[in-house]
Design an enzyme around this catalytic site. Structure first.
Site, mmCIF file in Angstrom:
data_model
loop_
_atom_site.group_PDB
_atom_site.id
_atom_site.type_symbol
_atom_site.label_atom_id
_atom_site.label_comp_id
_atom_site.label_asym_id
_atom_site.label_seq_id
_atom_site.Cartn_x
_atom_site.Cartn_y
_atom_site.Cartn_z
ATOM 1 N N HIS A 64 0.846 -1.080 -0.191
ATOM 2 C CA HIS A 64 0.347 0.166 0.236
ATOM 3 C C HIS A 64 1.036 1.213 0.178
ATOM 4 O O HIS A 64 0.050 2.139 0.790
ATOM 5 C CB HIS A 64 -0.890 -0.151 0.929
ATOM 6 C CG HIS A 64 -1.942 -1.091 1.416
ATOM 7 N ND1 HIS A 64 -2.575 -0.718 1.216
ATOM 8 C CD2 HIS A 64 -1.633 -2.511 1.232
ATOM 9 C CE1 HIS A 64 -3.676 -2.307 0.507
ATOM 10 N NE2 HIS A 64 -2.677 -3.305 1.347
ATOM 11 N N TYR A 332 3.769 -4.993 9.775
ATOM 12 C CA TYR A 332 3.886 -3.552 9.571
ATOM 13 C C TYR A 332 4.877 -2.793 10.404
ATOM 14 O O TYR A 332 5.218 -1.430 9.642
ATOM 15 C CB TYR A 332 2.837 -2.936 10.108
ATOM 16 C CG TYR A 332 1.246 -3.125 9.524
ATOM 17 C CD1 TYR A 332 0.884 -4.189 7.947
ATOM 18 C CD2 TYR A 332 -0.116 -2.541 10.183
ATOM 19 C CE1 TYR A 332 -0.171 -4.544 7.449
ATOM 20 C CE2 TYR A 332 -0.988 -2.512 8.945
ATOM 21 C CZ TYR A 332 -1.422 -3.507 7.892
ATOM 22 O OH TYR A 332 -2.100 -3.879 7.737
#
Length: 351
Positions: A64, A332
């Site tokens: 992303h 992440y």
């Protein structure tokens, strides 16, 4: 045993214990990094396979990567306060820093080339606690385990000879993981929208809301748009940044809104398998409205330094037993550490 010998023995025991503690910490660190068990799937391996697909773009997220920051507020109507003691669900407003993005690791990818889009939000409660969430504009996750997600990324890597995924590898993956078939069927018939503003974003993973009595409620949630859907047009396909430009234009005209809707599980609904959509007749609760009123470029923007880790939760919310949640959190963190380090190096090079 004389007193002196006893004291020496106690001293040796203490020293041994002092030495063992850092040794254990080192072993845990090495195990977590996969050094002691190289066959074990780690966040490094997940990040590496994502980089093989999207390329290495220093200073950007590993997935992303292309996105835009947004600012606004969440206006709670108090309806969810019976499910969770988190202060965000009491009546009132909470500041939000968010980010819209498209899937993939290439920050220069055309918006129209990627069907999966995301909304990430960080809610800053008045008591200092935060709720962070990353949602996607798809109804369910393609696979149910971390290992199969890694295998899916590997199976869909472009073949150097053709620039496209190897159909034999993809076929072998589907035969091994038939649970992916509903996702491929959805993707085949899915028509992307012409705007982030009209996308519905789903948590996909299940979580637990905890009320004031300590009762737990298994839920998923969605951000349901107020903006009417319109399909991706031929004109959109001529502009590689149409999503960002559309969002900026819309926000110049006024705020954009989504309703936060919780779906409550019933007996038999799994909380550990994001490939399974819960039946449409499940009870839902509208918890309030997300109001976004400003967009900013992501680099050096307010969302740039936020790690939208889905396990950053306030008191009154908790993770389910879905194994993908821990993997998302770990990956992440790895991506965050890499890009912030790269950004610091880039900034130092320009001094």
């Amino acid at each position: 045993m004389n007193i002196k010998a006893h004291i020496n023995k106690q001293t040796l025991v203490r020293l041994a214990l002092v030495g063992i503690i850092p040794l254990i910490l080192c072993l845990l660190f090495l195990w977590a990094g996969g050094w002691l068990t190289p066959e074990r799937l780690t966040s490094d391996k997940l990040i590496n396979v994502l980089q093989q697909s999207g390329g290495i773009h220093k200073g950007y997220r590993r997935n992303h990567a292309k996105g835009i920051c947004v600012l606004g507020n969440f206006i709670s109507n108090g309806n969810a306060s019976t499910l969770s003691r988190a202060s965000i669900f009491s009546k009132g407003e909470t500041a939000v820093t968010g980010r819209f993005a498209i899937a993939g690791g290439n920050p220069g990818a055309p918006d129209y080339a990627v069907p999966v889009r995301s909304m990430a939000l960080s809610f800053q409660q008045a008591n200092g606690e935060q709720w962070r969430t990353g949602m996607n504009a798809m109804p369910f996750f393609p696979v149910s385990s971390v290992e199969s997600f890694y295998e899916l990324q590997a199976a869909t890597l472009p073949d150097p000879a053709t620039g496209k995924p190897n159909p034999e590898k993809l076929h072998a993956f589907v035969m091994k993981h038939p649970e992916v078939k509903p996702f491929f069927a959805w993707a085949k018939q899915y028509t992307p929208s012409s705007s982030w503003a009209s996308d519905r974003f789903n948590s996909l993973n299940a979580f637990r809301l905890i009320d004031r009595a300590g009762n737990e409620h298994l839920v998923r949630w969605s951000m349901v748009p107020h903006t009417r859907f319109s399909p991706l047009s031929d004109a959109d396909k001529q502009n590689k940044d149409f999503l960002q430009q559309d969002l900026a234009h819309r926000l110049e005209q006024g705020a954009l809104e989504w309703d936060l809707v919780f779906t409550l599980a019933q007996a038999g609904d799994k909380g550990n398998d994001a490939t399974k959509a819960w039946p449409a007749d499940r009870k839902t609760i509208n918890a309030g409205t997300l109001v976004l009123n400003k967009a900013l470029p992501q680099q050096q923007g307010p969302c740039n330094d936020i790690n939208y880790d889905p396990l950053i939760l306030p008191d009154g919310m908790a993770a389910s037993d879905d194994p993908i949640l821990n993997a998302r959190s770990s990956a992440y963190a790895k991506s965050y550490n890499l890009r912030t380090h790269e950004q610091a190096q880039q900034a130092g090079a320009h001094l």
